[in-house]
Design a protein around this motif. Structure first.
Motif, PDB file in Angstrom:
ATOM      1  N   VAL A  40     -18.825   7.918 -24.902  1.00 39.61           N
ATOM      2  CA  VAL A  40     -20.091   7.463 -25.483  1.00 39.61           C
ATOM      3  C   VAL A  40     -20.115   5.967 -25.782  1.00 39.61           C
ATOM      4  O   VAL A  40     -21.153   5.414 -26.131  1.00 39.61           O
ATOM      5  CB  VAL A  40     -20.423   8.252 -26.779  1.00 39.61           C
ATOM      6  N   SER A  87     -24.058   2.472 -19.655  1.00 38.25           N
ATOM      7  CA  SER A  87     -23.952   3.918 -19.402  1.00 38.25           C
ATOM      8  C   SER A  87     -22.489   4.344 -19.292  1.00 38.25           C
ATOM      9  O   SER A  87     -22.022   4.728 -18.223  1.00 38.25           O
ATOM     10  CB  SER A  87     -24.731   4.313 -18.149  1.00 38.25           C
ATOM     11  N   GLU A  89     -21.141   6.932 -20.133  1.00 41.85           N
ATOM     12  CA  GLU A  89     -20.973   8.341 -19.754  1.00 41.85           C
ATOM     13  C   GLU A  89     -20.722   8.505 -18.252  1.00 41.85           C
ATOM     14  O   GLU A  89     -20.214   9.528 -17.818  1.00 41.85           O
ATOM     15  CB  GLU A  89     -22.187   9.172 -20.201  1.00 41.85           C
TER      16      GLU A  89
ATOM     17  N   ILE B  34     -21.091  17.364 -26.108  1.00 36.97           N
ATOM     18  CA  ILE B  34     -22.523  17.045 -26.117  1.00 36.97           C
ATOM     19  C   ILE B  34     -23.337  18.228 -25.589  1.00 36.97           C
ATOM     20  O   ILE B  34     -24.342  18.619 -26.183  1.00 36.97           O
ATOM     21  CB  ILE B  34     -22.797  15.756 -25.298  1.00 36.97           C
ATOM     22  N   LYS B  38     -25.966  20.601 -27.766  1.00 33.72           N
ATOM     23  CA  LYS B  38     -27.375  20.808 -27.393  1.00 33.72           C
ATOM     24  C   LYS B  38     -27.696  22.291 -27.217  1.00 33.72           C
ATOM     25  O   LYS B  38     -28.805  22.734 -27.518  1.00 33.72           O
ATOM     26  CB  LYS B  38     -27.708  20.009 -26.125  1.00 33.72           C
ATOM     27  N   ARG B 292     -24.370  -0.083 -30.525  1.00 34.50           N
ATOM     28  CA  ARG B 292     -23.706   1.081 -29.938  1.00 34.50           C
ATOM     29  C   ARG B 292     -22.371   1.426 -30.586  1.00 34.50           C
ATOM     30  O   ARG B 292     -21.751   2.434 -30.258  1.00 34.50           O
ATOM     31  CB  ARG B 292     -23.478   0.855 -28.433  1.00 34.50           C
ATOM     32  N   VAL B 316     -21.502   9.828 -32.646  1.00 27.90           N
ATOM     33  CA  VAL B 316     -22.785   9.642 -31.995  1.00 27.90           C
ATOM     34  C   VAL B 316     -23.507  10.979 -32.140  1.00 27.90           C
ATOM     35  O   VAL B 316     -22.920  12.038 -31.956  1.00 27.90           O
ATOM     36  CB  VAL B 316     -22.638   9.193 -30.524  1.00 27.90           C
ATOM     37  N   PRO B 318     -25.539  13.729 -30.869  1.00 36.17           N
ATOM     38  CA  PRO B 318     -25.979  14.173 -29.543  1.00 36.17           C
ATOM     39  C   PRO B 318     -27.480  14.472 -29.485  1.00 36.17           C
ATOM     40  O   PRO B 318     -28.083  14.368 -28.427  1.00 36.17           O
ATOM     41  CB  PRO B 318     -25.152  15.438 -29.299  1.00 36.17           C
ATOM     42  N   THR B 320     -29.994  12.792 -31.152  1.00 37.45           N
ATOM     43  CA  THR B 320     -30.848  11.606 -31.198  1.00 37.45           C
ATOM     44  C   THR B 320     -30.278  10.435 -30.398  1.00 37.45           C
ATOM     45  O   THR B 320     -30.990   9.476 -30.120  1.00 37.45           O
ATOM     46  CB  THR B 320     -31.025  11.125 -32.646  1.00 37.45           C
ATOM     47  N   GLY B 321     -28.999  10.490 -30.063  1.00 38.02           N
ATOM     48  CA  GLY B 321     -28.354   9.385 -29.363  1.00 38.02           C
ATOM     49  C   GLY B 321     -27.996   8.237 -30.296  1.00 38.02           C
ATOM     50  O   GLY B 321     -27.391   7.251 -29.876  1.00 38.02           O
ATOM     51  N   LYS B 322     -28.357   8.378 -31.573  1.00 37.28           N
ATOM     52  CA  LYS B 322     -28.030   7.312 -32.528  1.00 37.28           C
ATOM     53  C   LYS B 322     -26.626   7.525 -33.080  1.00 37.28           C
ATOM     54  O   LYS B 322     -26.134   8.650 -33.115  1.00 37.28           O
ATOM     55  CB  LYS B 322     -29.039   7.335 -33.679  1.00 37.28           C
ATOM     56  N   ASN B 323     -26.000   6.429 -33.510  1.00 33.82           N
ATOM     57  CA  ASN B 323     -24.678   6.553 -34.098  1.00 33.82           C
ATOM     58  C   ASN B 323     -24.826   6.700 -35.603  1.00 33.82           C
ATOM     59  O   ASN B 323     -25.323   5.800 -36.277  1.00 33.82           O
ATOM     60  CB  ASN B 323     -23.822   5.343 -33.756  1.00 33.82           C
TER      61      ASN B 323
END
Lengths: 127, 367
Positions: A40, A87, A89, B34, B38, B292, B316, B318, B320-323
């Motif tokens: 990530v 990216s 990932e 991840i 989800k 990030r 992180v 999963p 929202t993608g925010k840390n």
């Protein structure tokens, strides 16, 4: 010959591929990526930065943990795979042809390669 | 020696990546953290949480005894109800966080953290003098399966379980797939779901049955990796990270689990009552990184150039993608929702926003 057959691996899971006399490509092995899981975050050095063999030159994070990445041989950064920064990932898909981390100019003598293993020996050592 | 749950073979057969966790060999992920995360947010996931401790407390004085151990008012706990609480020390520090279930008259079940079972039992046994109560650690005899996610209800229904009269935070004896078990509508994900307490010998059969019946609802086995990101998005505390013996429930932002009108005395009541009226010196906050970089356990937090605290959990998100992260900081009024702090990551300061907890909308409270 495939990419993997030409790389030399460190016990700390980095690889180096000799492109010519001086220039090399450096990355992380698929074993390392698999162990880390979902990547990530990636932090790479700048072109021109110099590192000695064993120095931390980059940082990688999976969902679970943060790890340092070490230089398999001494070198000066000549190119950075900046696509990976946005990216990281993508490393989970390919850590070789498209997923290399940096290109370097090797700055010490070739003895530095002596303790590195061929991919097949490296895999065997992991068994 | 590292212990194995009765589902160990199942995890290996499913190709799980295994890790040692709190003395147990547990699955950290089957495919990807991840992806598994989800799956639980969108469909349903099945967790093996058999490493957790199950302690039965029974006897004439069980209610009075438990009431002495935790800030929650156990005297007000109804039959078949569950309550989240903390086992506190005299200084108000937290020995463990627990769920206490009332199974019958003077009959309770405590579910506690795997890493703390021994500490808990020691503490409980040491305080039992003068109480007519029996403490029965059954952790080695029971397996615990957690079925979590928006489709958990559908899967339970398909298995013939009548969820109609089971609200959140209740427990009921039941029979599913011919197996006698205890069904609790609780979890550690922020989603609606169930935790199924079953005798070890029946665990494998139940595990297979749930995965089979849940297939059409998209169920997947979920490892401890996703369990951690799920609970962190829901801002549920993890003992050892966000809670410890030097932190009180008030400092940990758990005031909601400390009734102000409890009459009975309990360990740490004096300190905790004082903190409620006079305030605390440290507080738990939620953080969202503005770049990030990921704040991890132990990283330092700065405000206006001064060190004010440390991160206790971070990942992180999963969803929202925010840390996101949880951190303890000095109880400075200026550090509040919307203010900007910095986290020291690899010798550099990175901006983070103080945000409300939880980090996602929880969907676990169902009437």
């Amino acid at each position: 010959m495939s990419f993997k057959e030409n790389i030399l691996c460190a016990n700390s899971h980095e690889y180096v591929l000799k492109n010519d006399e001086k220039n090399c490509t450096v990355g992380l092995t698929d074993y390392a990526i698999e162990q880390l899981g979902d990547i990530v975050f990636l932090e790479l050095p700048e072109v021109g930065d110099e590192f000695a063999k064993g120095d931390t030159f980059a940082n990688i994070e999976s969902v679970k943990a943060a790890s340092e990445i070490y230089m398999p041989v001494s070198g000066k950064i000549t190119e950075v795979n900046t696509d990976l920064l946005s990216s990281p990932e993508a490393l989970n898909e390919d850590c070789y042809e498209n997923g290399w981390l940096v290109k370097i100019e090797h700055t010490k003598d070739d003895d530095e390669f002596n303790d590195l293993l061929s991919y097949s020996d490296y895999k065997e050592e992991l068994e | 020696m590292v212990k194995q749950t009765y589902l160990h073979d199942k995890h290996i057969a499913l190709g799980a990546k295994m890790v040692d966790f709190a003395g147990w060999h547990m699955p950290v992920q089957y495919t990807s953290i991840i992806e598994e995360h989800k799956t639980v947010r969108e469909n349903a996931g099945l967790f093996d949480v058999s490493h957790m401790g199950e302690v039965f407390v029974c006897g004439k004085d069980a209610t009075d005894f438990l009431n002495k151990l935790v800030p929650q008012d156990i005297a007000k706990l109804d039959y078949e109800k569950a309550v989240y609480c903390q086992l506190t020390k005299e200084n108000g520090g937290i020995v463990d966080d627990l769920i206490i279930y009332k199974l019958g008259i003077e009959r309770y079940l405590i579910i506690c953290n795997a890493s703390r079972v021994d500490e808990d039992i020691n503490r409980i046994a040491n305080l039992k003098n003068g109480f007519d109560v029996e403490i029965d650690n059954q952790s080695h005899n029971y397996s615990l399966l957690a079925l979590q996610g928006p489709k958990a209800v559908d899967i339970m229904k398909k298995m013939g379980y009548d969820i109609q009269n089971q609200q959140s935070f209740t427990i009921k004896p039941a029979k599913i797939a011919g197996i006698k078990l205890l069904v609790s509508r609780t979890g550690y994900t922020g989603e609606d779901g169930f935790e199924l307490l079953v005798e070890n010998e029946k665990a494998q059969y139940l595990w297979d049955k749930i995965l089979e019946q849940g297939q059409e609802f998209g169920i997947k086995p979920i490892g401890l990796g996703a369990r951690d990101t799920l609970r962190l998005e829901a801002a549920l505390h993890l003992y050892g990270n966000d809670l410890d013996e030097d932190t009180t429930p008030i400092e940990a932002g758990l005031s909601w689990s400390v009734p102000k009108d409890k009459v009975a005395d309990y360990s740490g009541k004096e300190v905790i009552t004082e903190q409620i009226s006079r305030g605390v010196s440290k507080k738990l906050i939620g953080l969202e990184m503005l770049n990030r970089n990921i704040a991890r356990h132990g990283y330092e937090v700065y405000f206006n150039g001064e060190k004010v605290g440390y991160v206790t959990s971070g990942c992180v998100s999963p969803s929202t993608g925010k840390n996101i992260a949880l951190a303890y900081v000095n109880n400075n009024k200026e550090i509040c929702t919307g203010s900007c702090v910095q986290v020291m990551i690899r010798e550099k300061l990175h901006d983070a926003l103080v945000v409300k907890r939880p980090f996602i909308q929880k969907r676990n409270r169902v009437k």
